[in-house]
Scaffold this active site. Structure first.
Site, PDB file in Angstrom:
ATOM      1  N   TYR A  80       0.845  -1.197   0.000  1.00 24.03           N
ATOM      2  CA  TYR A  80       0.000   0.000   0.000  1.00 24.03           C
ATOM      3  C   TYR A  80       0.879   1.245   0.000  1.00 24.03           C
ATOM      4  CZ  TYR A  80      -3.826   3.086   1.458  1.00 24.03           C
ATOM      5  OH  TYR A  80      -4.758   4.082   1.531  1.00 24.03           O
ATOM      6  N   PHE A 132     -10.327  18.691 -24.708  1.00 18.93           N
ATOM      7  CA  PHE A 132     -10.736  17.294 -24.715  1.00 18.93           C
ATOM      8  C   PHE A 132     -11.976  17.195 -23.832  1.00 18.93           C
ATOM      9  CE2 PHE A 132     -10.549  12.865 -23.175  1.00 18.93           C
ATOM     10  CZ  PHE A 132     -10.759  12.261 -24.396  1.00 18.93           C
ATOM     11  N   THR A 133     -12.842  16.237 -24.126  1.00 17.37           N
ATOM     12  CA  THR A 133     -14.144  16.167 -23.442  1.00 17.37           C
ATOM     13  C   THR A 133     -14.025  16.223 -21.919  1.00 17.37           C
ATOM     14  OG1 THR A 133     -13.965  13.778 -23.657  1.00 17.37           O
ATOM     15  CG2 THR A 133     -15.363  14.911 -25.261  1.00 17.37           C
ATOM     16  N   ASP A 223      -0.887  18.188 -21.710  1.00 21.63           N
ATOM     17  CA  ASP A 223      -1.594  16.905 -21.674  1.00 21.63           C
ATOM     18  C   ASP A 223      -0.840  15.995 -22.648  1.00 21.63           C
ATOM     19  OD1 ASP A 223      -3.203  14.703 -22.115  1.00 21.63           O
ATOM     20  OD2 ASP A 223      -5.083  15.835 -22.090  1.00 21.63           O
ATOM     21  N   LYS A 266      -2.967   5.360 -22.646  1.00 23.62           N
ATOM     22  CA  LYS A 266      -2.448   5.636 -23.993  1.00 23.62           C
ATOM     23  C   LYS A 266      -0.925   5.708 -23.932  1.00 23.62           C
ATOM     24  CE  LYS A 266      -6.735   7.960 -24.575  1.00 23.62           C
ATOM     25  NZ  LYS A 266      -7.439   9.171 -24.250  1.00 23.62           N
ATOM     26  N   ARG A 389     -17.420  11.844 -32.771  1.00 18.06           N
ATOM     27  CA  ARG A 389     -16.737  13.018 -32.230  1.00 18.06           C
ATOM     28  C   ARG A 389     -17.306  14.223 -32.958  1.00 18.06           C
ATOM     29  NH1 ARG A 389     -13.758  11.617 -27.469  1.00 18.06           N
ATOM     30  NH2 ARG A 389     -15.971  11.699 -27.034  1.00 18.06           N
ATOM     31  N   PHE A 455     -22.593  11.687 -24.367  1.00 17.05           N
ATOM     32  CA  PHE A 455     -22.218  10.717 -25.404  1.00 17.05           C
ATOM     33  C   PHE A 455     -21.885   9.349 -24.821  1.00 17.05           C
ATOM     34  CE2 PHE A 455     -17.676  10.707 -24.526  1.00 17.05           C
ATOM     35  CZ  PHE A 455     -17.480  11.931 -23.913  1.00 17.05           C
TER      36      PHE A 455
END
Ligand code: PLP
Length: 482
Positions: A80, A132-133, A223, A266, A389, A455
């Site tokens: 932990y 970005f969303t 990002d 990613k 998109r 969405f």
């Protein structure tokens, strides 16, 4: 070296890996595909993966892992607090990005939550090349708003511009003059701009943005979720860096920034996320939020196994022959679709092949969601799952009217190292067939519309029985074929 030269015929992208673990795929019959998309409320997010042949929804958390990543997962240090696996990851991030302080988070949007909670207050503006969303949702949830200042040509769907993700630095200066730096807690640059087709920024542009930020004492946040593709494009398209190694380009990028966050679903092709910075004050502000929202500071909601995989994945991202696979497959798919006149975003970007629904189904009005309709039609035509998109991915204005998107795209993501070239050819075939029959496609409308990020979970229905007609045409043209 972009492609390996073939002696006979045209060059095609060549996989620089071999397949050693496989997953069986199902290709449903055409009527079953209509049933499946109906059951999913015409929302590709709600399809069951067992009904999907080629899952091109996203590149998030579905990239193929290497044997070395899998091996590393077996030696993870499960604790932990004070896990040595965490130390390894912290050191790898420091090695690659040169940032001293690292905070773990369970995925990219969790980093955005922490960033927004720590730095965004009521009325703040966050300038960015493009939103970005989830980024926009988190900034909005904390009372801020987004200003998109991608340079004008970035929104041209078909273009030869190599860096459509560049920020307009004059607009940035104008915005700072107009609002004052107190209203701008940070400027955000997104590598491989997701929503406009995986388009990169140039390193020169990032340097220019960084110098405006420094002059005005505003932190620059990167990002880096789609950094792998952006790195490839800088090397391939930016003359000044063609001989610079991926590692050195990464260092130069990192030096421009005050803070970097990424989705390791990613970047690093595993599952997780993280934030790094050299700014001690920023670090301390964010640090207290990690145990509250993510988990203790040495795992942040990630499993230690995933952290081990990310360490290896980050290293592999520094290998040109690894990161060139996605963009080369995407370029191939884009070029093949163009041969059949299918409207696509050009130049081909990272992340996936982007079909231009605004033109593909130009007869569908934007408030009937052309990109959403096309995504449903692509599933029916080939069992291929893409992602809308466009307007569906936007949120309504406070008065309830639709915010019509700048672009209506269907993204066909190319998860890294996952698909073979024949699968890509199949997708090209079915989408080209669909284009020939595009007049059969009509709009969709909501039957259930969530207020936030609609969405993901929204359900819709076709405005007529067009899907049945499309299936009938498929049967007429393909006979017994799946
Ligand atoms: C995917 C993505 C995110 C969010 O990452 P998740 O791990 O899916 O939460 C943030 N920014 C960009 C640019 C992305 O592509």
């Amino acid at each position: 070296m972009e492609k390996i030269k073939f002696f006979y015929g045209d060059d095609v992208p060549l996989e620089m890996h071999k397949v050693r673990v496989v997953q069986k795929l199902n290709l449903r019959k055409i009527d079953e595909r209509v049933d499946a998309i109906t059951g999913a409320g015409n929302n590709t997010f709600l399809l069951q993966n067992k009904d999907v042949f080629l899952d091109m929804l996203t590149d998030s958390g579905v990239n193929a892992m290497s044997d070395i990543q899998m091996a590393a997962m077996m030696v993870a240090d499960d604790s932990y607090a004070g896990s040595q696996t965490f130390t390894k990851l912290e050191n790898k991030v420091k090695e690659i990005f040169g940032k001293e302080y690292f905070l773990p988070a369970h995925q990219g949007r969790a980093c955005e939550n922490i960033l927004a909670k720590a730095f965004v207050s009521e009325g703040d503006c966050i300038p960015m090349n493009y939103h970005f969303t989830t980024t926009k949702a988190h900034i909005g949830a904390n009372g801020g708003y987004v200003e998109e200042i991608v340079f004008d040509k970035g929104l041209e769907v078909t273009s030869t511009n190599p860096f459509k993700g560049n920020m307009d630095t004059n607009k940035l200066k104008g915005l700072i003059d107009q609002l004052g730096r107190e209203k701008i807690p940070f400027v955000r640059m997104e590598a491989g701009t997701n929503l406009i087709g995986g388009q990169p920024f140039s390193l020169q542009n990032l340097k220019d943005v960084a110098s405006v930020c420094r002059e005005n004492d505003i932190p620059l946040v990167l990002d880096a979720s789609l950094l792998a593709d952006n790195l490839y494009f800088i090397k391939m398209r930016e003359e000044a860096y063609k001989d610079t190694s991926i590692r050195d380009i990464t260092t130069e990028i990192a030096e421009c920034t005050d803070l970097i966050y990424f989705s390791a679903r990613k970047l690093g092709h595993a599952r997780g996320g993280g934030i790094c910075t050299n700014n001690h004050d920023m670090f301390m502000k964010m640090r207290e939020l990690v145990p509250l929202f993510e988990g203790f500071l040495t795992y942040g909601g990630m499993s230690v196994r995933e952290m081990e995989a990310i360490v290896v994945g980050l290293d592999e991202t520094m290998d040109f022959n690894m990161i060139n696979q996605g963009p080369q497959f995407i370029a191939y798919m884009t070029e093949e679709l163009q041969k059949h006149n299918v409207p696509v975003v050009t130049p081909a970007g990272g992340l996936g092949c982007h079909v231009n629904a605004m033109e593909f189904v130009s007869h569908i009005p934007q408030d009937e969601y052309p990109a959403g309709s096309l995504a449903a039609a692509i599933y029916i035509a080939g069992g291929i799952r893409g992602m809308e998109r466009g307007t569906l991915s936007e949120e309504r204005f406070p008065d309830g009217s639709e915010k019509l998107a700048d672009m209506e795209l269907v993204r066909l993501a190319m998860p890294r190292r996952v698909f073979t070239l024949s699968q890509v050819k199949y997708a090209v075939d079915r989408i080209s067939w669909l284009y020939e029959n595009r007049n059969l496609i009509e709009g969709i409308r909501f039957t259930e519309e969530p207020k936030v990020l609609r969405f993901f979970l929204g359900r819709l229905e076709p405005v007529s029985d067009w899907q049945k007609k499309l299936a009938d045409k498929f049967k007429a043209d393909f006979g017994d074929s799946l």
